[in-house]
Design a protein around this motif. Structure first.
Motif, mmCIF file in Angstrom:
data_model
loop_
_atom_site.group_PDB
_atom_site.id
_atom_site.type_symbol
_atom_site.label_atom_id
_atom_site.label_comp_id
_atom_site.label_asym_id
_atom_site.label_seq_id
_atom_site.Cartn_x
_atom_site.Cartn_y
_atom_site.Cartn_z
ATOM 1 N N LEU A 62 -37.274 -6.277 14.025
ATOM 2 C CA LEU A 62 -37.197 -7.649 13.465
ATOM 3 C C LEU A 62 -35.627 -8.061 13.567
ATOM 4 O O LEU A 62 -35.285 -9.131 14.156
ATOM 5 C CB LEU A 62 -37.625 -7.779 12.133
ATOM 6 N N PHE A 63 -35.056 -7.370 13.085
ATOM 7 C CA PHE A 63 -33.449 -7.622 13.188
ATOM 8 C C PHE A 63 -32.978 -7.669 14.577
ATOM 9 O O PHE A 63 -32.332 -8.630 15.085
ATOM 10 C CB PHE A 63 -32.517 -6.656 12.150
ATOM 11 N N SER A 98 -34.876 -8.576 17.266
ATOM 12 C CA SER A 98 -35.315 -9.674 17.736
ATOM 13 C C SER A 98 -34.563 -11.153 17.231
ATOM 14 O O SER A 98 -34.344 -12.052 17.824
ATOM 15 C CB SER A 98 -36.683 -9.811 17.192
ATOM 16 N N ILE A 99 -33.949 -11.007 15.924
ATOM 17 C CA ILE A 99 -33.233 -12.177 15.478
ATOM 18 C C ILE A 99 -31.791 -12.199 16.220
ATOM 19 O O ILE A 99 -31.452 -13.156 16.504
ATOM 20 C CB ILE A 99 -32.871 -12.036 13.991
ATOM 21 N N GLN A 151 -32.160 -13.638 19.414
ATOM 22 C CA GLN A 151 -32.494 -15.064 19.422
ATOM 23 C C GLN A 151 -31.126 -15.833 19.276
ATOM 24 O O GLN A 151 -30.905 -16.583 19.781
ATOM 25 C CB GLN A 151 -33.302 -15.443 18.148
ATOM 26 N N ILE A 152 -30.282 -15.274 18.359
ATOM 27 C CA ILE A 152 -28.793 -16.032 18.163
ATOM 28 C C ILE A 152 -28.131 -15.887 19.486
ATOM 29 O O ILE A 152 -27.503 -16.899 19.650
ATOM 30 C CB ILE A 152 -28.164 -15.185 16.937
ATOM 31 N N ARG A 153 -28.284 -14.718 20.292
ATOM 32 C CA ARG A 153 -27.489 -14.817 21.544
ATOM 33 C C ARG A 153 -27.985 -15.617 22.455
ATOM 34 O O ARG A 153 -27.416 -16.504 23.211
ATOM 35 C CB ARG A 153 -27.702 -13.230 22.059
ATOM 36 N N ARG A 154 -29.470 -15.943 22.322
ATOM 37 C CA ARG A 154 -30.035 -17.054 23.177
ATOM 38 C C ARG A 154 -29.702 -18.276 22.802
ATOM 39 O O ARG A 154 -29.684 -19.213 23.544
ATOM 40 C CB ARG A 154 -31.559 -16.635 22.992
ATOM 41 N N ILE A 155 -29.370 -18.463 21.518
ATOM 42 C CA ILE A 155 -29.070 -20.055 21.162
ATOM 43 C C ILE A 155 -27.638 -20.327 21.829
ATOM 44 O O ILE A 155 -27.442 -21.307 22.145
ATOM 45 C CB ILE A 155 -28.876 -19.956 19.543
ATOM 46 N N HIS A 156 -26.832 -19.156 21.727
ATOM 47 C CA HIS A 156 -25.518 -19.599 22.328
ATOM 48 C C HIS A 156 -25.423 -19.499 23.598
ATOM 49 O O HIS A 156 -24.684 -20.423 24.321
ATOM 50 C CB HIS A 156 -24.501 -18.238 21.825
ATOM 51 N N PRO A 185 -28.129 -20.511 26.325
ATOM 52 C CA PRO A 185 -29.415 -20.901 26.302
ATOM 53 C C PRO A 185 -30.032 -20.212 27.576
ATOM 54 O O PRO A 185 -31.418 -20.120 27.715
ATOM 55 C CB PRO A 185 -29.594 -22.365 26.388
ATOM 56 N N ASP A 214 -42.627 -7.918 24.557
ATOM 57 C CA ASP A 214 -42.872 -9.056 23.645
ATOM 58 C C ASP A 214 -44.345 -8.705 22.897
ATOM 59 O O ASP A 214 -44.256 -9.246 21.677
ATOM 60 C CB ASP A 214 -43.260 -10.370 24.540
ATOM 61 N N ILE A 217 -23.174 -26.669 21.937
ATOM 62 C CA ILE A 217 -24.068 -25.849 20.999
ATOM 63 C C ILE A 217 -23.147 -25.532 19.863
ATOM 64 O O ILE A 217 -23.940 -25.528 18.549
ATOM 65 C CB ILE A 217 -24.868 -25.012 21.682
ATOM 66 N N GLN A 218 -22.535 -24.756 19.809
ATOM 67 C CA GLN A 218 -21.436 -24.346 18.889
ATOM 68 C C GLN A 218 -20.909 -25.559 18.038
ATOM 69 O O GLN A 218 -20.999 -25.380 16.675
ATOM 70 C CB GLN A 218 -20.298 -23.447 19.317
ATOM 71 N N ARG A 246 -32.594 -25.248 18.689
ATOM 72 C CA ARG A 246 -33.798 -24.471 18.600
ATOM 73 C C ARG A 246 -34.023 -23.193 17.655
ATOM 74 O O ARG A 246 -34.113 -22.304 17.681
ATOM 75 C CB ARG A 246 -33.570 -23.598 20.004
ATOM 76 N N SER A 248 -39.024 -15.343 13.497
ATOM 77 C CA SER A 248 -37.690 -15.021 12.876
ATOM 78 C C SER A 248 -37.137 -15.743 11.787
ATOM 79 O O SER A 248 -36.647 -15.389 10.997
ATOM 80 C CB SER A 248 -36.409 -15.224 14.091
#
Ligand SMILES: [K+]
Ligand SMILES: [K+]
Lengths: 482, 482
Positions: free
Chosen positions: A358-359, A361-362, A365-370, A372, A387, B68-69, B155, B395
């Motif tokens: 889970l961590f 994956s989180i 996800q944070i990397r994906r936010i930064h 995209p 997946d 985004i940041q 997101r 998440s």
């Protein structure tokens, strides 16, 4: 509908074996001369008889290869049939026990939960004490086999991640289960013997040592006295901690170790995270006891270690009422219980590898936010995780939390107070044993709960032990249509 | 590191506006002649001055397009800066208040949580009462904009599912925020006026009606008396329930409704699930009160409806101490609070659409188990849901539960009992308001908690209000490297 005969056949065989195993406490009772042996004899005859009958009646449908539906039904069916019959010696033998109590105790045993409705355990006939411990021990080996063979095959709760590991003889579930049970049982028996011998050395009577060895290696937590491990403070707590840890590590690593390969054990990432968690929380409690209470460092360390290991491994022995350490301890132990040990062991609850996934994956996800448009695949043990595994793990977590809420509300409806409802639901689903509060806390017992609550808790134990989905899937219409 | 000037500029502007808005309670104070107006004048000067200074100093770096940041930093920055200054009137004006109390109250206001550290609210100067309500009202409209523009863009928590809906003018965040705020504000102001008028009609004084209208439409829950809504039992509870429901529905539907399209409102699946949940639990409590307590059906229905809506919408008004209804009610309300209202409204907590997505995912997974080679994509509102949305939602759920655990343990470390720690963490993260137990329960107050606990709870409110990840992402090294 699919053919239920292959499922019933295996359940029948296992029930017959359970019946046969009742001869052991019977022999013990004859030996100590308690005069309770007829209770075991009757139970053995009924259980072995019923099991044999079912097996014979369905033997014309025996199949080596089980469909996915049959495998699901077998898993839940076994953990429903065995407690029904495993309750008999308690029902017949302990004269004052009602069936609901005997069933609760047997379910608590076979799911290695360790919550007990019996009080004044000291006065229980030796045969019954042994039977309770044996139920946990059977449950322990059973659950390792389920965790290593059935759940990966069923792709429940992300267990498919352990699928091809070490045993990649795809295909037939039952022969593989037998093969793995055989391999594992050497270690399971060996460690139980070692644990028992160690307990004798540190001062337990042989009978106490036998019982506690059976319930330590199964991370079950039944004891022979109401004081639980409070009767064995001191060096016995270190011994117990050591074996509880061994019992909650992945057994496949022991098999690999014996075949000469220590690398998988040393590099196992869930194992490392698990030991690190134990270490951190033991130190926190040691310092907490030292600086807040001014306790002796050794006492703080020992009781911290013992209780942290007891809760996180899901054993549920208690040596002290940690509720007296203050609400920080209460909250910490509550959430430690929701972490749990390693997959592929007798430990239960959410389990440490799921948090790691889970961590991961989180983090992805944070990397994906930064970034995209970057592709970030969560990794576990250095390998990218599919997946389907991630969504299985997350579904497991959601189902666990939602089930916790539903069971807590239902328990509240039976009249239990909030803390008893919530911690009762948690301790049942996570197969730990003690809850919180004055009633079912480390110093209490489940004896005085109402019957509805007892049935609910027994259901929670079953659901939690089989990682929820293995039970829930059976309640879908689609399941029976297949 | 990225350019922080565009972020600081917007925060400066908003802070200046907050300062200007302090003139309203000042005018009220002058009007009623309480003599507290200098407190507001001082606060207004400091706040507007500081805001203007920052805006002027950074105006050379104004940019229309935020990275985004920068968008992340803006979201958290606003909800940190506004409480710091919003606390001033309370700190300066209420003579006995320490800054930690004033900050707690301002954060509780701007996050629309509604937990209060002030007691004997009746004696608070009118200006401060109004200021508390205004903070919630500002927080409410602010959070709708964040939920409709910022979170989908970032997101966070699966909010990207609402991304292209109705407003698909991709690209510039700030102009879009202004545009949406303008569109939404008609409804927000209109509904607040309607709510206030309705409250007057059912018997509140105009001042009480104004305050409660501001805190109803923001699902905030601050009240003007310690008795909260207990002072307005009867028909006012129906009025409040109606407007709390309106406040917790997606505001975009109102915009669409006005532009002639009722279909999106009627076919919104989260809205249906939300109303169905309210209906079911209201009926359960009505029947429960009728058959278990023998209460009058209307009273049971009214109090059931009011309290169910108050908790599930995250408003947190209390008209009765529902803890007296027994532990079933306590457990139910605890978990109802973890459900929450609709996304795109002022409501908070996990939110109903996430549960819908999570259950859709579990359903797809069960189907996949039965038919291993089938492809089952979870659907929401009839459309297939992408894996990135699902993993975001999951998440979010994991982070919510893990944060709940961590905050509960930390609160326990400050000495709070288990139930106060756990429910305090939950009510802060879910922005509801009241917790459980005698201290912070529906009949209690947060006044007597220790300072550390107050800071922790304020942090929890912030984290929960911005859907966790928007805050947590800022604490990663990668974030500042960009
Ligand atoms: K246990
Ligand atoms: K609220």
């Amino acid at each position: 509908m699919f053919d239920v005969r292959p499922v019933a056949y295996v359940i029948g065989l296992l029930t017959a074996c359970l019946g046969a195993s009742m001869l052991l406490p019977m022999a013990l009772d004859m030996y100590v001369g308690n005069g309770h042996w007829p209770a075991f004899a009757e139970s053995a005859i009924i259980t072995a008889g019923a099991g044999t009958l079912v097996a014979v009646a369905t033997s014309n449908g025996v199949a080596d290869r089980l469909s996915i539906q049959q495998t699901f039904l077998l898993t839940t069916g076994v953990w429903l049939a065995l407690p029904i019959f495993g309750a008999l010696p308690l029902y017949v033998g302990a004269t004052e026990a009602r069936y609901v109590d005997a069933f609760f105790e047997a379910m608590s045993g076979l799911t290695t939960t360790g919550a007990t409705v019996f009080t004044q355990l000291e006065d229980l006939p030796e045969g019954l004490k042994l039977w309770r411990s044996m139920l946990q021990w059977f449950g322990g080996i059973g659950i390792i086999v389920v965790a290593m063979v059935f759940l990966p095959e069923l792709r429940v709760g992300g267990m498919q991640i352990f699928r091809s590991e070490a045993f990649d003889t795809m295909g037939k579930v039952l022969p593989r289960a037998v093969q793995i049970a055989a391999q594992i049982s050497y270690f399971y028996v060996g460690l139980t013997v070692a644990c028992g011998v160690a307990y004798v050395i540190v001062g337990m009577s042989p009978f106490e040592a036998l019982n506690h060895a059976l319930t330590t290696m199964s991370t079950g937590g039944f004891s022979t006295s109401d004081a639980s491990f409070g009767a064995f403070q001191g060096i016995a707590e270190y011994v117990a901690s050591f074996f509880m840890i061994l019992a909650s590590l992945p057994f496949v690593r022991y098999v690999q170790l014996l075949s000469g390969s220590a690398r998988p054990l040393l590099r196992d990432s869930q194992l490392r995270a698990y030991l690190a968690t134990i270490l951190v929380f033991t130190l926190i409690f040691t310092l907490f006891r030292l600086y807040v209470f001014g306790d002796h460092p050794e006492e703080g360390f020992r009781e911290g270690l013992f209780n942290v290991v007891s809760i996180i491994s899901g054993t549920g022995y208690s040596s002290v009422d940690y509720q007296l350490w203050g609400s920080f301890a209460v909250a910490t132990f509550f959430f430690l219980g929701l972490i749990g040990g390693c997959a592929g062991s007798t430990a239960c609850s959410v389990k440490i590898f799921r948090y790691q996934l889970l961590f991961a994956s989180i983090k992805a996800q944070i990397r994906r936010i930064h970034t995209p448009h970057g592709i970030f695949q969560p990794r576990y043990d250095g390998k990218p995780v599919g997946d389907d595994v991630l969504s299985s793990v997350m579904s497991f977590f959601v189902m666990f939390v939602v089930s916790l809420g539903i069971f807590a509300v239902l328990l509240g409806m039976t009249g239990l107070d909030f803390i008893t409802s919530l911690s009762g639901a948690a301790t049942a689903l996570a197969n730990i044993g003690p809850g919180l509060g004055s009633e079912i806390g480390p110093a209490g017992s489940f004896a005085n709960l109402n019957d509805t609550a007892k049935w609910l808790l027994a259901a929670g134990m079953l659901v939690g032990r089989l990682e929820l989905l293995a039970v829930y899937a059976i309640f879908t219409i689609r399941f029976w249509r297949a």
